[in-house]
Design a protein around this motif. Structure first.
Motif, PDB file in Angstrom:
ATOM      1  N   TYR A   1      -0.648  94.991 -67.795  1.00 60.61           N
ATOM      2  CA  TYR A   1      -1.074  96.379 -67.638  1.00 60.61           C
ATOM      3  C   TYR A   1      -0.206  97.294 -68.497  1.00 60.61           C
ATOM      4  O   TYR A   1      -0.689  98.204 -69.152  1.00 60.61           O
ATOM      5  N   TRP A   2       1.089  97.026 -68.484  1.00 63.10           N
ATOM      6  CA  TRP A   2       1.990  97.850 -69.285  1.00 63.10           C
ATOM      7  C   TRP A   2       1.600  97.816 -70.752  1.00 63.10           C
ATOM      8  O   TRP A   2       1.595  98.821 -71.437  1.00 63.10           O
TER       9      TRP A   2
ATOM     10  N   GLN B   1      10.553  93.357 -60.128  1.00 60.55           N
ATOM     11  CA  GLN B   1       9.363  92.665 -60.646  1.00 60.55           C
ATOM     12  C   GLN B   1       9.751  91.506 -61.553  1.00 60.55           C
ATOM     13  O   GLN B   1       9.112  90.461 -61.548  1.00 60.55           O
TER      14      GLN B   1
ATOM     15  N   ARG C   1       3.758  89.862 -63.504  1.00 59.33           N
ATOM     16  CA  ARG C   1       2.406  90.291 -63.183  1.00 59.33           C
ATOM     17  C   ARG C   1       1.921  91.555 -63.901  1.00 59.33           C
ATOM     18  O   ARG C   1       0.817  91.612 -64.413  1.00 59.33           O
ATOM     19  N   TYR C   2       2.751  92.578 -63.904  1.00 56.83           N
ATOM     20  CA  TYR C   2       2.292  93.864 -64.435  1.00 56.83           C
ATOM     21  C   TYR C   2       2.412  93.971 -65.952  1.00 56.83           C
ATOM     22  O   TYR C   2       2.003  94.967 -66.528  1.00 56.83           O
TER      23      TYR C   2
ATOM     24  N   GLU D   1      -6.319  92.467 -58.046  1.00 55.38           N
ATOM     25  CA  GLU D   1      -5.761  91.316 -57.355  1.00 55.38           C
ATOM     26  C   GLU D   1      -5.644  91.526 -55.840  1.00 55.38           C
ATOM     27  O   GLU D   1      -6.145  90.693 -55.078  1.00 55.38           O
TER      28      GLU D   1
ATOM     29  N   ALA E   1      -7.727  97.243 -62.826  1.00 59.37           N
ATOM     30  CA  ALA E   1      -6.285  97.186 -63.120  1.00 59.37           C
ATOM     31  C   ALA E   1      -5.540  96.524 -61.966  1.00 59.37           C
ATOM     32  O   ALA E   1      -5.977  95.502 -61.454  1.00 59.37           O
ATOM     33  N   TRP E   2      -4.439  97.158 -61.563  1.00 58.66           N
ATOM     34  CA  TRP E   2      -3.573  96.564 -60.536  1.00 58.66           C
ATOM     35  C   TRP E   2      -4.230  96.498 -59.166  1.00 58.66           C
ATOM     36  O   TRP E   2      -3.659  95.921 -58.246  1.00 58.66           O
ATOM     37  N   TYR E   3      -5.426  97.064 -59.014  1.00 62.09           N
ATOM     38  CA  TYR E   3      -6.117  96.952 -57.732  1.00 62.09           C
ATOM     39  C   TYR E   3      -6.888  95.641 -57.590  1.00 62.09           C
ATOM     40  O   TYR E   3      -7.145  95.172 -56.489  1.00 62.09           O
TER      41      TYR E   3
ATOM     42  N   ARG F   1       3.819  98.919 -54.047  1.00 58.17           N
ATOM     43  CA  ARG F   1       4.235  98.792 -55.445  1.00 58.17           C
ATOM     44  C   ARG F   1       3.335  99.649 -56.349  1.00 58.17           C
ATOM     45  O   ARG F   1       3.807 100.307 -57.269  1.00 58.17           O
ATOM     46  N   ILE F   2       2.048  99.633 -56.064  1.00 60.60           N
ATOM     47  CA  ILE F   2       1.105 100.424 -56.860  1.00 60.60           C
ATOM     48  C   ILE F   2       1.422 101.912 -56.751  1.00 60.60           C
ATOM     49  O   ILE F   2       1.435 102.638 -57.743  1.00 60.60           O
TER      50      ILE F   2
ATOM     51  N   ALA G   1       1.639  95.134 -51.860  1.00 60.08           N
ATOM     52  CA  ALA G   1       1.079  95.403 -53.183  1.00 60.08           C
ATOM     53  C   ALA G   1       0.744  96.886 -53.328  1.00 60.08           C
ATOM     54  O   ALA G   1       0.981  97.499 -54.371  1.00 60.08           O
TER      55      ALA G   1
END
Lengths: 495, 495
Positions: free
Chosen positions: B90-91, B398, B86-87, B110, B106-108, B131-132, B128
């Motif tokens: 973003y990475w 992850q 998933r990430y 979803e 970004a990761w928010y 994790r963030i 979630a």
């Protein structure tokens, strides 16, 4: 030509066993020397189906140090690859200096497949071969050692091989090239011959390997590879220099004359403040709608900005991007390359920034550095910048063929105006950082730069990727002119 | 909490105009200082629909030097992104040192979307958020300045705004988040509140921005950004050091004891040559079939090799990869990072090598360098390697959540055996390059390394990503043991 590979060459088990230790030690040693040599090695394996390309590559991986090799099969085209020009997927896989890349088919797969099935006619296959020859030549001349192996089996042996394979449980994983259908032997071999002949060059030779006997096949490949690497590393200085020179384009005398395309630019054009404001806003609004439309249509753009120091590139790019949603564009300032970029061909750093469908990449300076600053400052050898014109044209053509709009701007100012701007920068505290000693030095070389710009425009302003020489004595005029030019091209393309 | 953003804050046109020049000059200057500071800036914009996130980001792009900013919208998930954890997407977009990244959601995105539609329940959204929080903390502690803006509109204003937008031809390009459907206001705001509260930390604070008045909205964002960058660059030394220390895990005294997990490894195990040959071939054949099966099932693997100098990592990896088709695996030797890697968080270089579906990445040394050599040699500060355990566990988790098989091997040999192998290397011409002064120095620190290995295994050997301590006194035994272990895990996973 394939008769030469139907001679029944064989290596006995004991010969093979005897040869192996020295060969493996040699490969290991060569790979160690390669590591810091600045040379990358590209091995392409091709040939009829059932010939054991996977076996050869696995064998090589076993003999080499896998930490310095990369194998690329180019199976499925990912959606990102789909949204970029055809060769993008190969560029992103090219081995760095010191590494060995083992490529299955690579750029040969498509012409061979489509040529065999008849989807591409002879002319199209020929055109693909020409492009390949250019690419390989370009890589070879910049420190890539290229070896191409064509593995051959006669038709009967192929048949037996494929039959035997069906019964071998270990082989059930090997993939057919064309889905489930076997490619027609005769057609494939015919296209193969055409392609081999069109792409067999001193810089990137084909090695035809008789593949009936796996021991012979594997030993021969490994020996050929070892010999090529060793010879290359033993050679002193850059190789193939003669060929470089003999292929360099000849330059007309007129080029040395003082009159250049730049003299034809009418620097007197200007815009007063109120008209500027109105036209700028209008052009930006138009651009915003057009770039969204282009996104929906999947049409990407590459915009290149070059120009004299202090000509106003930064300010122009700012006004341009103000008319494009930030989610659609990216500005790439081209400065010193990173070390990963240095480990690849000079175009690699630009290939990795090619926009995907519907996106816009703005290059603040670009690959034209090769024929401008690198040429004038002697950072590129003459044969390097001379062949760069062709390399660049080919690169841009590939972008255009993928439907990417390419437009290049040279921001032109007079020597006097440049001086005035340098002086103003000296006097404005927060602009001082924008003026360096180098800027002053570049100024002294104006005639050399003018000649270089003239030749650049002459050789690389093509219909599909034109140069616009922008009169930038008046910044307002230049900004509006650039944005309006981009709008016009987008409109033409989107119609 | 959103009442605090329904106060009718406004900025008049003249106030706005007056404030702008200084603000823009400040931003330009801050960006110049940022460039060589080693700090990267990550700005995340979120909030209710119709709030004008695109407008704000475009405005910022106009005020900033776009050559140092990157905007990422994270629209469609590409097939490559789909085939990675998933990430990953973003990475790969994280800004390098000296740059500013402007991220939409970004990761928010979803958790907010899926939480609002009810697809994710409260617990899943909470997970979630946790994790963030971990991710942001990790980035912030390694020189990323994080600012998160939540733009708020009350329900009526949102309605008016969306209605007006429909009539504005320039706005027809703005995208709905959830296809064509408007997200339920109340549900979205409710989830927003939960997520904000769970992720509002000193290291990565949320700024709640009242967005009714665009001038107020844009000025406030720009001012907040400017202030944050300036304060960060003015701060001396690494920031948040106290917080780092207060969060460092406490170490049990026992750790200092001489007895470690390594003492339990039975180094007496061995295989004679003939049994070795048979079992090796058998294991490789088994592995070959399993790895093809894994490819067809889309299951990727990450295999990590760590071990004492001369423990035989290279040779073991060779035997392992000999059992995997070269098209499926890649060996990553982890040496000095490239400068692009140095410009990012230390895990970035590993994220970029995470295999896509069905592929296998073999790491010859790995992210565990952080808690081994960097710890022992003092290359990482105590608070850095201490928190690395948690960071690494989260990274591996992850991978596992995405279905990637993770297995880690420590190749263990005794001090005496290591000495014997060093001596042998000294005496064999073609192996001398494998022995450096550093190897001898490392030997002297064996007790420190043993303590570090012990803690590493204790803290990072998890059920989903276990460590196997491989007795490697006998190389043959070690090689077979590793391959068989990989086979067993693959079998378990593919069942």
């Amino acid at each position: 030509m394939f008769e030469a590979a139907e001679l029944g060459r064989k290596v006995s088990k004991s010969e093979y066993k005897d040869a192996l230790p020295a060969l493996r030690a040699g490969l290991t040693e060569a790979q160690q020397r390669l590591r810091d040599s600045g040379v990358s090695v590209l091995v392409i394996v091709e040939g009829v189906e059932g010939v054991g390309r996977g076996e050869v590559v696995n064998r090589l991986n076993g003999w080499l140090d896998t930490r310095g090799t990369e194998t690329h099969a180019f199976w499925d085209v990912s959606s990102e690859e789909q949204s970029h020009p055809r060769y993008w997927r190969y560029w992103r896989s090219l081995p760095a200096r010191g590494k060995i890349g083992l490529f299955f088919g690579a750029w040969y797969s498509e012409p061979l497949m489509r040529g065999t099935t008849g989807e591409w006619d002879g002319a199209r296959v020929e055109a693909a071969a020409t492009r390949i020859r250019d690419l390989e030549r370009m890589l070879a001349l910049e420190d890539t050692l290229i070896l191409k192996f064509w593995f051959h089996l006669d038709k009967d042996t192929q048949k037996q091989r494929l039959k035997a394979r069906k019964q071998d449980p270990d082989s059930r994983w090997s993939r057919r090239r064309n889905g489930d259908k076997l490619l027609d032997y005769k057609a494939f071999v015919g296209i193969g011959e055409t392609v081999i002949q069109a792409t067999d060059t001193a810089l990137a030779p084909w090695y035809l390997i008789e593949a009936t006997d796996p021991r012979y096949r594997d030993l021969t490949v490994a020996r050929t590879l070892l010999k090529a690497i060793t010879e290359r590393l033993d050679a002193e200085g850059p190789v193939h220099r003669e060929e470089m020179l003999s292929h360099a384009p000849s330059l007309p005398e007129a080029e040395e004359a003082r009159l250049t395309v730049l003299d034809q630019v009418d620097l007197g054009q200007s815009l007063d403040k109120s008209r500027y404001k109105k036209r700028l806003e209008e052009a930006q609004r138009r651009l915003r709608a057009l770039t969204w439309k282009a996104r929906d249509a999947g049409r990407a753009s590459v915009l290149v900005f070059e120009g004299w120091d202090a000509a106003g590139k930064g300010g122009t790019i700012r006004r341009l991007t103000a008319g494009i949603d930030a989610r659609l564009h990216r500005v790439i300032p081209v400065g010193a390359p990173t070390d990963e970029e240095l480990a690849h061909h000079y175009l690699w750093r630009f290939w990795r920034q090619v926009p995907g469908s519907g996106r816009i990449t703005v290059f603040d300076r670009s690959w034209y550095g090769r024929v401008l600053v690198e040429r004038v400052e002697g950072l590129a050898r003459a044969e390097q910048w001379r062949r760069a014109f062709h390399e660049i044209n080919d690169f841009e053509q590939q972008l255009c063929e993928h439907g990417i709009l390419v437009h290049k701007f040279w921001l032109h100012i007079s020597e006097a105006e440049q001086l005035a701007r340098f002086r103003a920068r000296e006097e404005t505290a927060y602009k001082q950082h924008k003026l360096t000693d180098e800027d002053w030095r570049n100024r002294e070389k104006r005639p050399e730069y003018e000649a270089a710009i003239n030749e650049m425009v002459f050789r690389t302003s093509t219909e599909h990727a034109p140069w616009t020489l922008v009169p930038s004595e008046d910044k307002r005029f230049a900004r509006v002119a650039v944005i309006e030019t981009v709008c016009e091209r987008l409109e033409a393309v989107l119609d």
